[in-house]
Design an enzyme around this catalytic site. Structure first.
Site, PDB file in Angstrom:
ATOM      1  N   GLY A 264      61.731  78.672  16.077  1.00 28.17           N
ATOM      2  CA  GLY A 264      62.106  77.409  16.173  1.00 28.17           C
ATOM      3  C   GLY A 264      63.522  76.902  15.812  1.00 28.17           C
ATOM      4  O   GLY A 264      63.893  75.596  16.017  1.00 28.17           O
ATOM      5  N   CYS A 369      67.400  71.674  46.824  1.00 24.71           N
ATOM      6  CA  CYS A 369      66.986  70.147  47.465  1.00 24.71           C
ATOM      7  C   CYS A 369      65.818  69.701  46.434  1.00 24.71           C
ATOM      8  O   CYS A 369      64.891  69.323  46.873  1.00 24.71           O
ATOM      9  CB  CYS A 369      66.222  70.528  48.707  1.00 24.71           C
ATOM     10  SG  CYS A 369      67.524  71.465  49.962  1.00 24.71           S
ATOM     11  N   GLU A 370      66.597  69.219  45.165  1.00 20.82           N
ATOM     12  CA  GLU A 370      65.914  68.384  44.220  1.00 20.82           C
ATOM     13  C   GLU A 370      66.955  67.451  43.666  1.00 20.82           C
ATOM     14  O   GLU A 370      67.946  67.919  43.177  1.00 20.82           O
ATOM     15  CB  GLU A 370      65.193  69.025  43.299  1.00 20.82           C
ATOM     16  CG  GLU A 370      64.172  70.063  43.596  1.00 20.82           C
ATOM     17  CD  GLU A 370      62.756  69.360  44.082  1.00 20.82           C
ATOM     18  OE1 GLU A 370      62.592  68.102  43.624  1.00 20.82           O
ATOM     19  OE2 GLU A 370      62.210  69.950  44.749  1.00 20.82           O
TER      20      GLU A 370
HETATM   21  C1  LIG Z   1      58.387  80.205  21.628  1.00 23.06           C
HETATM   22  C2  LIG Z   1      57.750  80.871  20.296  1.00 23.06           C
HETATM   23  C3  LIG Z   1      58.723  81.019  19.282  1.00 23.06           C
HETATM   24  C4  LIG Z   1      60.200  81.130  19.408  1.00 23.06           C
HETATM   25  O1  LIG Z   1      60.707  79.919  19.469  1.00 23.06           O
HETATM   26  P1  LIG Z   1      62.291  79.708  19.082  1.00 23.06           P
HETATM   27  O2  LIG Z   1      62.442  78.127  19.325  1.00 23.06           O
HETATM   28  O3  LIG Z   1      62.952  80.110  20.482  1.00 23.06           O
HETATM   29  O4  LIG Z   1      62.674  80.301  17.898  1.00 23.06           O
HETATM   30  C5  LIG Z   1      58.044  81.603  18.263  1.00 23.06           C
HETATM   31  N1  LIG Z   1      56.660  81.746  17.952  1.00 23.06           N
HETATM   32  C6  LIG Z   1      55.863  81.284  18.968  1.00 23.06           C
HETATM   33  C7  LIG Z   1      54.452  81.242  18.789  1.00 23.06           C
HETATM   34  C8  LIG Z   1      56.424  80.700  20.142  1.00 23.06           C
HETATM   35  O5  LIG Z   1      55.614  80.252  21.192  1.00 23.06           O
END
Ligand SMILES: *Cc1c(COP(=O)(O)O)cnc(C)c1O
Length: 449
Positions: A264, A369-370
């Site tokens: 994340g 086409c959107e």
């Molecule tokens: C999508 C996801 C990640 C990676 O998220 P990023 O924002 O790309 O770092 C890690 N763990 C899980 C369980 C995810 O679904």
């Protein structure tokens, strides 16, 4: 409530500012925009457009920076690249050679990770809806860990494992109910999301998992959202709650050896200032340090987002009533993020003359086409006559992997650059491949009754 998308009240960063913050890119006065030492115009001439281009050196640098931040914080942590961000075999293979494992969310990603050379012992399987077939594959491959997302899934995994005469190494994904303050479509740590189990229910469920004959619970997992850019406070809160849960579970005799800290970590697409890997490592250490845990991290976007661009050619410029439209050969079928999340991507002209030419506002759109096939509105760009090239920045994550073939558009080619050389790592899909597998039922033998 999730934070609203940030208002774009500051002026867009200029071309030079965008370039200065992306060390893999440079503007050569003769050859134009280059990635590492390869002019993007050379790639367009050889491979055509639209094409994804990834910098091997950037991927390696970022993997190294993350490893270093964890090591310097004294954390024993393994990194599992979230394959969904970029499942290209060449990318996953490069990262595997840097010592990264993989976080997968489907049979296809598990097979891709194995095909890319990730050892089964480096693979974690996440996701709210694993099928029995996917569980069987994960168990037969003997992957490192399966992250369980519900009580129902725990029962199902136990039954599948028992059927194979195995015990599934698994972690319980806990939903810590913290607001990652990111876009509503990519926040996952709130009780209202479909992911994980509410932290209040975790002790009872973990106890149940320890009692199930087909499970070998090894710990906990958390992932609170994606493109987290508002500091590490939400991470710190989540890890603190997880740390308390680890202590509580151990106090009643349950084994908790590992915590999967999720992914994340955000990147700067426009002018965001996301937390550093060092700050993330600090938050992990504060919440989970000193517990004698094997720690895991599942970054996707942070590793590969800044490593890639989407290279596209202008089809035509159209002058509307008081609006100028730049119509590209790339579309929402390649880069979906602007249509799906109102995401902002830097757009740089590739030719040196265009890079220095006077700017005027333009809407940058694809040919699909959107109306949502719009990359940018009112973006300051030079004149871009037909065949001009542009590069979308930070397209290495959730770019190619979110592509579709809507409007019967074949999947774009992918290229990796390293120093002064480049390699095609995925051929452009042919129209024949796009039609392959389809049938028009003709004789009665084609119909099942
Ligand atoms: C999508 C996801 C990640 C990676 O998220 P990023 O924002 O790309 O770092 C890690 N763990 C899980 C369980 C995810 O679904």
């Amino acid at each position: 409530m999730p934070a609203p998308a940030p208002a774009l009240d500051s002026p867009d960063p200029g071309f030079d500012e965008l370039l200065a913050r992306r060390p893999a890119l440079s503007m050569d006065p003769l050859a134009g925009l280059a990635m590492e030492d390869v002019p993007l115009a050379r790639i367009a001439a050889a491979v055509g457009t639209p094409t994804w281009v990834y910098s091997a050196t950037t991927l390696r640098r970022r993997a190294g920076a993350l490893k270093r931040a964890l090591a310097e914080a004294g954390l024993a942590a393994s990194i599992h690249f979230a394959t969904k961000a970029n499942p290209s075999l060449a990318v996953v293979n490069l990262l595997a050679r840097e010592g990264l494992g993989a976080d997968v969310v489907s049979e296809g990603e598990l097979l891709a990770a194995r095909a890319a050379g990730v050892p089964a012992s480096g693979i974690v399987f996440s996701g709210v809806g694993k099928t029995a077939r996917e569980m069987r594959l994960a168990l037969e491959e003997d992957i490192l860990q399966i992250n369980v997302e519900s009580a129902e899934e725990a029962e199902m995994l136990s039954a599948v494992a028992q059927g194979l005469g195995r015990r599934a190494r698994c972690a319980l994904r806990v939903n810590p109910d913290v607001d990652a303050r990111t876009h509503a479509k990519i926040t996952t740590g709130l009780t209202e999301n479909k992911f994980g189990v509410p932290i209040a229910l975790a002790p009872a469920l973990y106890a149940r998992m320890c009692a199930l004959p087909g499970l070998e619970p090894v710990g906990l997992a958390v992932h609170i959202g994606s493109q987290i850019t508002q500091g590490v406070a939400s991470y710190a809160a989540a890890y603190r709650r997880l740390g308390e849960l680890v202590r509580a579970l151990r106090a009643v005799g349950h084994p908790v050896r590992r915590v999967d800290c999720g992914g994340g970590l955000g990147i700067s697409y426009r002018d965001e200032s996301p937390a550093s890997p060092e700050a993330l490592a600090g938050a992990i250490k504060a919440g989970l340090g000193g517990l004698d845990l094997a720690l895991m991290l599942e970054p996707g976007r942070w590793i590969c987002g800044p490593a890639g661009v989407l290279l596209s050619e202008v089809i035509i410029e159209k002058q509307g009533l008081g609006r100028r439209f730049v119509i590209l050969d790339a579309a929402m079928t390649e880069l979906l993020r602007p249509a799906m999340y109102e995401a902002w991507h830097g757009i740089l002209p590739v030719s040196p003359a265009a890079f220095r030419a006077p700017l005027s506002a333009a809407d940058v759109v694809g040919p699909v086409c959107e109306s949502s096939d719009t990359f940018a509105r009112g973006r300051m760009l030079p004149p871009l006559p037909p065949h001009s090239l542009v590069a979308f920045l930070d397209a290495g994550a959730y770019g190619a992997s979110m592509s579709s073939t809507y409007n019967a558009r074949p999947l774009a080619a992918e290229v990796m650059v390293e120093g002064a050389r480049f390699a095609v790592i995925r051929e452009r899909q042919s129209h024949a491949a796009l039609l392959a597998g389809q049938r028009i039922p003709a004789s009665s033998a084609d119909w099942v009754t």
